[in-house]
Design an enzyme around this catalytic site. Structure first.
Site, PDB file in Angstrom:
ATOM      1  N   GLY A 100       0.449  -1.462  -0.294  1.00 56.62           N
ATOM      2  CA  GLY A 100       0.443  -0.310   0.161  1.00 56.62           C
ATOM      3  C   GLY A 100       0.431   1.254   0.067  1.00 56.62           C
ATOM      4  O   GLY A 100       0.254   2.623   0.305  1.00 56.62           O
ATOM      5  N   THR A 101       2.148   1.258  -0.672  1.00 55.05           N
ATOM      6  CA  THR A 101       2.498   2.354  -0.969  1.00 55.05           C
ATOM      7  C   THR A 101       2.262   3.513  -1.443  1.00 55.05           C
ATOM      8  O   THR A 101       2.202   5.244  -1.004  1.00 55.05           O
ATOM      9  CB  THR A 101       4.307   2.628  -1.033  1.00 55.05           C
ATOM     10  OG1 THR A 101       4.084   1.535  -2.370  1.00 55.05           O
ATOM     11  CG2 THR A 101       4.694   1.435   0.422  1.00 55.05           C
ATOM     12  N   ASN A 102       1.748   2.642  -2.550  1.00 51.30           N
ATOM     13  CA  ASN A 102       1.087   3.562  -3.074  1.00 51.30           C
ATOM     14  C   ASN A 102      -0.784   4.604  -2.832  1.00 51.30           C
ATOM     15  O   ASN A 102      -1.288   5.773  -3.293  1.00 51.30           O
ATOM     16  CB  ASN A 102       0.562   3.557  -4.788  1.00 51.30           C
ATOM     17  CG  ASN A 102       1.890   2.849  -6.085  1.00 51.30           C
ATOM     18  OD1 ASN A 102       2.053   4.024  -6.651  1.00 51.30           O
ATOM     19  ND2 ASN A 102       2.555   2.216  -5.297  1.00 51.30           N
TER      20      ASN A 102
ATOM     21  N   LYS B 281      -5.344  -8.771  -9.485  1.00 50.43           N
ATOM     22  CA  LYS B 281      -6.528  -9.756  -9.960  1.00 50.43           C
ATOM     23  C   LYS B 281      -6.792  -8.830 -11.210  1.00 50.43           C
ATOM     24  O   LYS B 281      -7.253  -7.628 -10.925  1.00 50.43           O
ATOM     25  CB  LYS B 281      -8.098 -10.127  -9.017  1.00 50.43           C
ATOM     26  CG  LYS B 281      -7.402 -11.017  -8.263  1.00 50.43           C
ATOM     27  CD  LYS B 281      -9.105 -11.861  -6.898  1.00 50.43           C
ATOM     28  CE  LYS B 281      -9.755 -12.032  -8.633  1.00 50.43           C
ATOM     29  NZ  LYS B 281      -9.502 -13.072  -9.737  1.00 50.43           N
TER      30      LYS B 281
ATOM     31  N   LEU C 237      -9.372  -7.885 -13.688  1.00 50.01           N
ATOM     32  CA  LEU C 237     -10.989  -7.208 -13.480  1.00 50.01           C
ATOM     33  C   LEU C 237     -11.721  -7.755 -14.245  1.00 50.01           C
ATOM     34  O   LEU C 237     -11.566  -7.786 -15.930  1.00 50.01           O
ATOM     35  CB  LEU C 237     -11.572  -5.813 -13.098  1.00 50.01           C
ATOM     36  CG  LEU C 237     -10.910  -4.801 -12.223  1.00 50.01           C
ATOM     37  CD1 LEU C 237     -10.781  -3.684 -12.194  1.00 50.01           C
ATOM     38  CD2 LEU C 237     -11.762  -5.206 -10.829  1.00 50.01           C
TER      39      LEU C 237
ATOM     40  N   ASN D  65      -4.878   2.705 -12.883  1.00 49.07           N
ATOM     41  CA  ASN D  65      -4.456   1.707 -12.451  1.00 49.07           C
ATOM     42  C   ASN D  65      -2.884   2.184 -12.633  1.00 49.07           C
ATOM     43  O   ASN D  65      -2.792   3.039 -13.982  1.00 49.07           O
ATOM     44  CB  ASN D  65      -3.525   0.176 -13.594  1.00 49.07           C
ATOM     45  CG  ASN D  65      -3.462  -0.591 -13.057  1.00 49.07           C
ATOM     46  OD1 ASN D  65      -3.225  -1.389 -11.884  1.00 49.07           O
ATOM     47  ND2 ASN D  65      -2.572  -1.319 -13.530  1.00 49.07           N
TER      48      ASN D  65
ATOM     49  N   HIS E 165       1.324   1.313 -13.416  1.00 47.94           N
ATOM     50  CA  HIS E 165       2.062  -0.425 -13.380  1.00 47.94           C
ATOM     51  C   HIS E 165       3.104   0.099 -13.679  1.00 47.94           C
ATOM     52  O   HIS E 165       3.873   1.032 -14.092  1.00 47.94           O
ATOM     53  CB  HIS E 165       1.336  -0.803 -14.741  1.00 47.94           C
ATOM     54  CG  HIS E 165       2.425  -2.737 -14.893  1.00 47.94           C
ATOM     55  ND1 HIS E 165       1.786  -3.274 -14.426  1.00 47.94           N
ATOM     56  CD2 HIS E 165       3.519  -1.948 -16.041  1.00 47.94           C
ATOM     57  CE1 HIS E 165       2.607  -4.354 -15.213  1.00 47.94           C
ATOM     58  NE2 HIS E 165       3.601  -3.530 -15.644  1.00 47.94           N
TER      59      HIS E 165
HETATM   60  N1  LIG Z   1      -9.319  -5.572 -16.475  1.00 43.00           N
HETATM   61  C1  LIG Z   1      -8.323  -5.410 -15.965  1.00 43.00           C
HETATM   62  N2  LIG Z   1      -8.019  -5.944 -14.893  1.00 43.00           N
HETATM   63  C2  LIG Z   1      -6.698  -4.979 -14.513  1.00 43.00           C
HETATM   64  C3  LIG Z   1      -5.773  -4.566 -14.837  1.00 43.00           C
HETATM   65  C4  LIG Z   1      -5.951  -4.129 -16.248  1.00 43.00           C
HETATM   66  O1  LIG Z   1      -5.165  -2.988 -17.114  1.00 43.00           O
HETATM   67  N3  LIG Z   1      -7.310  -4.162 -16.659  1.00 43.00           N
HETATM   68  N4  LIG Z   1      -4.838  -4.190 -14.058  1.00 43.00           N
HETATM   69  C5  LIG Z   1      -4.282  -5.010 -13.280  1.00 43.00           C
HETATM   70  C6  LIG Z   1      -3.405  -4.846 -12.509  1.00 43.00           C
HETATM   71  N5  LIG Z   1      -2.109  -5.650 -12.768  1.00 43.00           N
HETATM   72  C7  LIG Z   1      -1.095  -4.169 -13.660  1.00 43.00           C
HETATM   73  O2  LIG Z   1      -0.833  -3.600 -13.876  1.00 43.00           O
HETATM   74  C8  LIG Z   1      -1.864  -6.551 -13.521  1.00 43.00           C
HETATM   75  C9  LIG Z   1      -2.259  -7.621 -12.152  1.00 43.00           C
HETATM   76  C10 LIG Z   1      -2.566  -8.640 -12.259  1.00 43.00           C
HETATM   77  C11 LIG Z   1      -1.786  -9.876 -12.863  1.00 43.00           C
HETATM   78  C12 LIG Z   1      -2.001 -11.382 -13.016  1.00 43.00           C
HETATM   79  O3  LIG Z   1      -1.055 -11.758 -13.643  1.00 43.00           O
HETATM   80  N6  LIG Z   1      -2.107 -11.822 -12.034  1.00 43.00           N
HETATM   81  C13 LIG Z   1      -2.303 -13.102 -11.643  1.00 43.00           C
HETATM   82  C14 LIG Z   1      -2.191 -13.310  -9.921  1.00 43.00           C
HETATM   83  C15 LIG Z   1      -1.521 -12.930  -9.383  1.00 43.00           C
HETATM   84  C16 LIG Z   1      -2.143 -13.331  -7.922  1.00 43.00           C
HETATM   85  O4  LIG Z   1      -3.406 -13.199  -7.346  1.00 43.00           O
HETATM   86  O5  LIG Z   1      -0.760 -13.695  -7.550  1.00 43.00           O
HETATM   87  C17 LIG Z   1      -3.189 -13.559 -12.540  1.00 43.00           C
HETATM   88  O6  LIG Z   1      -4.129 -13.629 -12.961  1.00 43.00           O
HETATM   89  O7  LIG Z   1      -3.120 -14.929 -12.955  1.00 43.00           O
HETATM   90  C18 LIG Z   1      -1.662  -8.982 -14.446  1.00 43.00           C
HETATM   91  C19 LIG Z   1      -1.518  -7.624 -14.260  1.00 43.00           C
HETATM   92  C20 LIG Z   1      -5.251  -4.951 -12.105  1.00 43.00           C
HETATM   93  N7  LIG Z   1      -6.833  -5.590 -12.648  1.00 43.00           N
HETATM   94  N1  LIG Z   2       0.853  -5.096 -12.314  1.00 39.84           N
HETATM   95  C1  LIG Z   2      -0.067  -4.077 -11.233  1.00 39.84           C
HETATM   96  C2  LIG Z   2       1.582  -4.236 -10.156  1.00 39.84           C
HETATM   97  O1  LIG Z   2       2.764  -4.860 -11.045  1.00 39.84           O
HETATM   98  N2  LIG Z   2       1.385  -3.054  -9.560  1.00 39.84           N
HETATM   99  C3  LIG Z   2       2.630  -2.615  -8.812  1.00 39.84           C
HETATM  100  O2  LIG Z   2       2.420  -3.763  -7.418  1.00 39.84           O
HETATM  101  C4  LIG Z   2       3.553  -2.564  -6.612  1.00 39.84           C
HETATM  102  C5  LIG Z   2       2.482  -2.461  -5.475  1.00 39.84           C
HETATM  103  O3  LIG Z   2       3.392  -1.567  -4.229  1.00 39.84           O
HETATM  104  P1  LIG Z   2       2.298  -1.231  -3.163  1.00 39.84           P
HETATM  105  O4  LIG Z   2       1.375  -1.889  -2.292  1.00 39.84           O
HETATM  106  O5  LIG Z   2       3.337  -0.399  -2.168  1.00 39.84           O
HETATM  107  O6  LIG Z   2       1.276   0.039  -3.868  1.00 39.84           O
HETATM  108  C6  LIG Z   2       3.979  -1.132  -7.259  1.00 39.84           C
HETATM  109  O7  LIG Z   2       4.969  -1.551  -8.052  1.00 39.84           O
HETATM  110  C7  LIG Z   2       2.819  -1.262  -8.490  1.00 39.84           C
HETATM  111  O8  LIG Z   2       2.664  -0.637 -10.196  1.00 39.84           O
END
Ligand SMILES: Nc1nc2c(c(=O)[nH]1)N[C@@H](CN(C=O)c1ccc(C(=O)N[C@@H](CCC(=O)O)C(=O)O)cc1)CN2
Ligand SMILES: NCC(=O)N[C@@H]1O[C@H](COP(=O)([O-])[O-])[C@@H](O)[C@H]1O
Length: 208
Positions: free
Chosen positions: A14-16, A93, A95, A109, A111
């Site tokens: 949760g630093t963001n 996860k 969405l 989001n 990234h």
């Molecule tokens: N519909 C969308 N949902 C989410 C997005 C998005 O762009 N469209 N962004 C993600 C965040 N994210 C990257 O920024 C991201 C998060 C997770 C994964 C992923 O591969 N997750 C794994 C499971 C991970 C775990 O539970 O340990 C998976 O789904 O198999 C990829 C990208 C947030 N949601």
């Molecule tokens: N694809 C999504 C992803 O990788 N998100 C990344 O998870 C970290 C969360 O840090 P935080 O919990 O300290 O904010 C952040 O680096 C964010 O960009």
């Protein structure tokens, strides 16, 4: 201008989220975080929320029969609190289409790479920085984007780059990129709350 109701989804430290809380507290963002929701019980971001008197919910995916039902529960909690903007701050996860359509161009989001590099399914957290180092790229950075049905495919709002040094590790890279994230995410949320973001096709125009 009345403040925007914000809901933040997290999965980790949760630093963001903290950067958003601090930005609101100092008056940089015209918004109010109404609820923080985590899909992980041990997410320290829940502690950060409670320390700042923000309602914090853990919703257990295992209590639902499908990802859709899980998403609908989260949507219900957000809509009960009149949330207008959803921020994914380390939410791990993807969405569902239903969720995305309910909040079209109102989900932001963060990234930890320069999309379209090192993003999509399987690219999250330290995995991103590991892939950056393994590939040998000379720059990386952070991206803030609107969320669509795909993973990390939505229209890009802001990006900023940082050099990858020869002696960088996953830890040093994570810290360098997080510093950028903690600036870009509040900036993007501020622009949204001031109604300065216009989405035209794949492009996000920032209006003065
Ligand atoms: N519909 C969308 N949902 C989410 C997005 C998005 O762009 N469209 N962004 C993600 C965040 N994210 C990257 O920024 C991201 C998060 C997770 C994964 C992923 O591969 N997750 C794994 C499971 C991970 C775990 O539970 O340990 C998976 O789904 O198999 C990829 C990208 C947030 N949601
Ligand atoms: N694809 C999504 C992803 O990788 N998100 C990344 O998870 C970290 C969360 O840090 P935080 O919990 O300290 O904010 C952040 O680096 C964010 O960009």
């Amino acid at each position: 201008m009345s403040s925007v109701n914000i809901g933040v989804l997290i999965s980790g430290g949760g630093t963001n989220l903290q950067a958003l809380i601090d930005s609101i507290d100092k008056g940089y963002i015209n918004g109010k975080i109404k609820v923080v929701i985590s899909n992980r019980k041990d997410a320290y971001g829940l502690v950060r929320a409670r320390k700042n008197l923000i309602e914090a919910l853990y919703i257990n995916r295992k209590e639902f029969n499908s990802d859709i039902e899980f998403d609908l529960k989260i949507l219900d909690e957000l809509e009960k609190r009149q949330v207008e903007l959803v921020v994914l701050a380390g939410y791990l996860k993807v969405l569902s289409k239903e969720f995305v359509n309910r909040y079209k161009n109102r989900i932001i989001n963060i990234h930890p790479s320069l999309i379209p590099s090192f993003c999509g399914k399987g690219y999250y957290g330290e995995k991103v920085h590991r892939a950056v180092l393994d590939y040998g790229v000379k720059i990386t950075g952070a991206t803030v984007h609107f969320v669509d049905e795909g993973a990390d495919t939505g229209p890009i709002i802001l990006q900023e780059a940082v050099f990858v040094d020869n002696n960088d590790t996953v830890d040093t890279l994570r810290e360098k990129v997080l510093e950028i994230e903690h600036k870009l995410l509040p900036m993007a949320v501020k622009l949204f709350c001031e109604n300065k973001l216009e989405v035209i096709g794949r492009k996000v125009i920032i209006r003065d």
